[in-house]
Design a protein around this motif. Structure first.
Motif, PDB file in Angstrom:
ATOM      1  N   LYS A  26     -19.781  17.367  -2.464  1.00 37.93           N
ATOM      2  CA  LYS A  26     -19.107  18.251  -1.504  1.00 37.93           C
ATOM      3  C   LYS A  26     -19.091  19.692  -2.023  1.00 37.93           C
ATOM      4  O   LYS A  26     -19.404  20.624  -1.292  1.00 37.93           O
ATOM      5  CB  LYS A  26     -17.687  17.758  -1.230  1.00 37.93           C
ATOM      6  N   ASN A  30     -21.113  22.601  -0.043  1.00 40.86           N
ATOM      7  CA  ASN A  30     -20.337  23.718   0.500  1.00 40.86           C
ATOM      8  C   ASN A  30     -20.768  25.065  -0.075  1.00 40.86           C
ATOM      9  O   ASN A  30     -20.485  26.106   0.518  1.00 40.86           O
ATOM     10  CB  ASN A  30     -18.841  23.498   0.295  1.00 40.86           C
ATOM     11  N   ASN A  35     -24.776  26.241   4.817  1.00 45.59           N
ATOM     12  CA  ASN A  35     -23.762  25.246   5.144  1.00 45.59           C
ATOM     13  C   ASN A  35     -22.547  25.902   5.774  1.00 45.59           C
ATOM     14  O   ASN A  35     -22.061  26.915   5.288  1.00 45.59           O
ATOM     15  CB  ASN A  35     -23.337  24.484   3.877  1.00 45.59           C
ATOM     16  N   PHE A  38     -18.648  20.849   5.055  1.00 44.69           N
ATOM     17  CA  PHE A  38     -18.955  19.490   4.602  1.00 44.69           C
ATOM     18  C   PHE A  38     -17.623  18.860   4.234  1.00 44.69           C
ATOM     19  O   PHE A  38     -16.909  19.363   3.365  1.00 44.69           O
ATOM     20  CB  PHE A  38     -19.879  19.513   3.378  1.00 44.69           C
ATOM     21  N   GLU A  54     -20.977  16.944   8.365  1.00 47.00           N
ATOM     22  CA  GLU A  54     -21.708  18.094   7.827  1.00 47.00           C
ATOM     23  C   GLU A  54     -22.105  19.011   8.982  1.00 47.00           C
ATOM     24  O   GLU A  54     -22.559  18.527  10.015  1.00 47.00           O
ATOM     25  CB  GLU A  54     -22.995  17.643   7.127  1.00 47.00           C
TER      26      GLU A  54
END
Length: 107
Positions: A26, A30, A35, A38, A54
């Motif tokens: 994680k 992240n 991203n 998550f 996600e």
């Protein structure tokens, strides 16, 4: 925007190993530039079932994610802790994946 929801049933004897591995994963996911979020959560009605949510900026960010060292290491790790093949829901969404919920307003 890419929205991915996974369901994974974890072997009871691998629970602690899973929690350690997913926590580290994680943090790594992240930190990826593409991203958006998550998160993972345990289903308290079905012991050792986890849901992973996600969100990536776009398909390119999703492709870059799968090619990272941490993803390439996590997938084989995950296969050692699951009791069945995980389920996946993959959505390629135009626009923002998150909208305000019309039915609830804070008071």
């Amino acid at each position: 925007m890419i929205l991915i929801v996974l369901k994974a049933q974890i072997r009871p004897d691998k629970r602690d190993e899973w929690l350690s591995g997913i926590s580290e994963y994680k943090k790594n996911v992240n930190s990826e530039p593409g991203n958006i979020s998550f998160d993972y959560h345990e289903n308290f009605e079905k012991e050792n079932e986890f849901v992973i949510v996600e969100v990536f900026r776009d398909g390119d960010a999703g492709t870059a994610h799968v090619q990272t060292d941490h993803a390439q290491n996590f997938f084989p790790f995950m296969s050692t802790v699951v009791s069945e093949k995980p389920k996946i829901n993959y959505q390629d969404i135009d626009g923002d994946a998150w909208n305000e919920m019309a039915e609830v307003t804070p008071q």
